[in-house]
Every structure is written in structure tokens, then in C-alpha cells.
Design an enzyme around this catalytic site. Structure first.
Site, mmCIF file in Angstrom:
data_model
loop_
_atom_site.group_PDB
_atom_site.id
_atom_site.type_symbol
_atom_site.label_atom_id
_atom_site.label_comp_id
_atom_site.label_asym_id
_atom_site.label_seq_id
_atom_site.Cartn_x
_atom_site.Cartn_y
_atom_site.Cartn_z
ATOM 1 N N VAL A 1 0.835 -1.207 0.000
ATOM 2 C CA VAL A 1 0.000 0.000 0.000
ATOM 3 C C VAL A 1 0.866 1.252 0.000
ATOM 4 C CG1 VAL A 1 -1.790 1.288 1.236
ATOM 5 C CG2 VAL A 1 -1.924 -1.204 1.093
ATOM 6 N N CYS A 2 1.957 1.243 0.754
ATOM 7 C CA CYS A 2 2.857 2.403 0.779
ATOM 8 C C CYS A 2 3.454 2.632 -0.612
ATOM 9 C CB CYS A 2 3.961 2.202 1.806
ATOM 10 S SG CYS A 2 3.371 2.006 3.498
ATOM 11 N N ALA A 3 3.917 1.571 -1.225
ATOM 12 C CA ALA A 3 4.489 1.688 -2.570
ATOM 13 C C ALA A 3 3.446 2.189 -3.556
ATOM 14 C CB ALA A 3 5.052 0.336 -3.016
#
Length: 165
Positions: free
Chosen positions: A59-61
């Protein structure tokens, strides 16, 4: 203190995001070239702070990829992607992904997480940042803030983009 969740379990942050309408607090973070970058470096521009736990999660990426794509469409705007990841890991990710429209900044040697209320105070990711977005106008005022309620959830990209007008 904000109450969020990680995989459904409750987690607290050390504080709350700065409120809409308030002056954004200056900070100094580390760029991928190990130089210091402050909010004051971006004076006169719209600034989107994309804050997250670690670039090495899906999700961060994805948030970095999405903001990278959106940033190319915005005038007078910079997107700062902020985590506690080391600058080397941030640079490696951007190089591998072809990320060129956002700036990666590391909080590995500052107190940004505490100052902006996003450092997790407990839970398995204690010490890392929660997922949040803050939009700052060219005069340094906060025009939008979102503390994402579940760490595994993406932020509301459209609302952040719409805050720039």
C-alpha cells in the site's frame, strides 16, 4: 492522539495531524542524496505530504506510484513522500520503479513523526509513521489533512488533489 487500526487491531498515534487552516510547522528531513530538506525549501508551492510506514509494503508503494502519476499533472506542486525508511532504500525503490515526480524524504534522524502527530505510539509498527496526507498551500497553510483510519487502506487521493486550487 488519533485512534487508527492495523489489520483491525487498535493503534494510537502520539498526537493528531495539524488542523486545516493552521500554519504548517517547518521540519527538516533527509533526501535520498543525504542532504537536508525543510518545508521552507518549498515556499510558494503547493505541498502534498504523503506520509506512510515503509516503502517496502504494497500500500505504501502504491501511494508513491499514484502520487507520482498525479504530481505530473499539477502546476506549482511538489509531493513529498515521507517515511522512516533509510534514504538508500527510498532511492532504490524510486530507481527500480522509475519514480521521478515525487521527492522521497526520510525521518530517520528527525522528530517529524512526533511534530506532525503521525508516529505510532503502540502496536506492532510502534515508532513508524501512520498513513496520512497533509496538503499545504503556497502561503504555508494547511488546506487538507487525512489520517487514514486503517494502515492497510490507501489515502483519498482525489480529496488531496482537490485541496489544491
Amino acid at each position: 492522539m488519533a485512534k487508527i487500526t492495523f489489520k483491525g487491531d487498535g493503534v494510537n498515534t502520539v498526537g493528531s495531524l495539524p488542523a486545516v487552516g493552521t500554519e504548517a510547522r517547518d521540519f527538516t528531513l533527509t533526501a535520498t542524496d543525504l542532504s537536508d530538506k525543510s518545508l521552507s525549501n518549498y515556499k510558494g508551492k503547493n505541498v502534498i505530504l504523503n506520509i506512510f510506514p515503509s516503502i517496502n509494503t504494497g500500500v505504501c508503494a502504491q501511494s508513491v506510484r499514484t502520487f507520482n502519476e498525479e504530481a505530473s499533472k499539477l502546476d506549482n506542486t511538489v509531493v513529498l513522500c515521507i517515511s522512516k525508511d533509510l534514504p538508500f532504500a527510498q532511492a532504490e525503490f524510486c530507481g527500480a520503479e522509475g519514480i521521478k515526480n515525487v521527492e522521497m524524504l526520510s525521518d530517520f534522524r528527525s522528530n517529524f513523526g512526533e511534530e506532525y502527530g503521525v508516529q505510532m505510539a503502540d502496536g506492532p509498527l510502534k515508532g513508524l509513521h501512520s498513513r496520512a496526507v497533509v496538503v499545504i498551500d503556497p502561503q504555508g497553510k494547511i488546506t487538507y489533512e487525512e489520517q487514514v483510519p486503517e494502515i492497510g487502506q490507501e489515502p483519498n487521493y482525489d480529496a488531496a488533489i482537490q485541496a489544491i486550487s
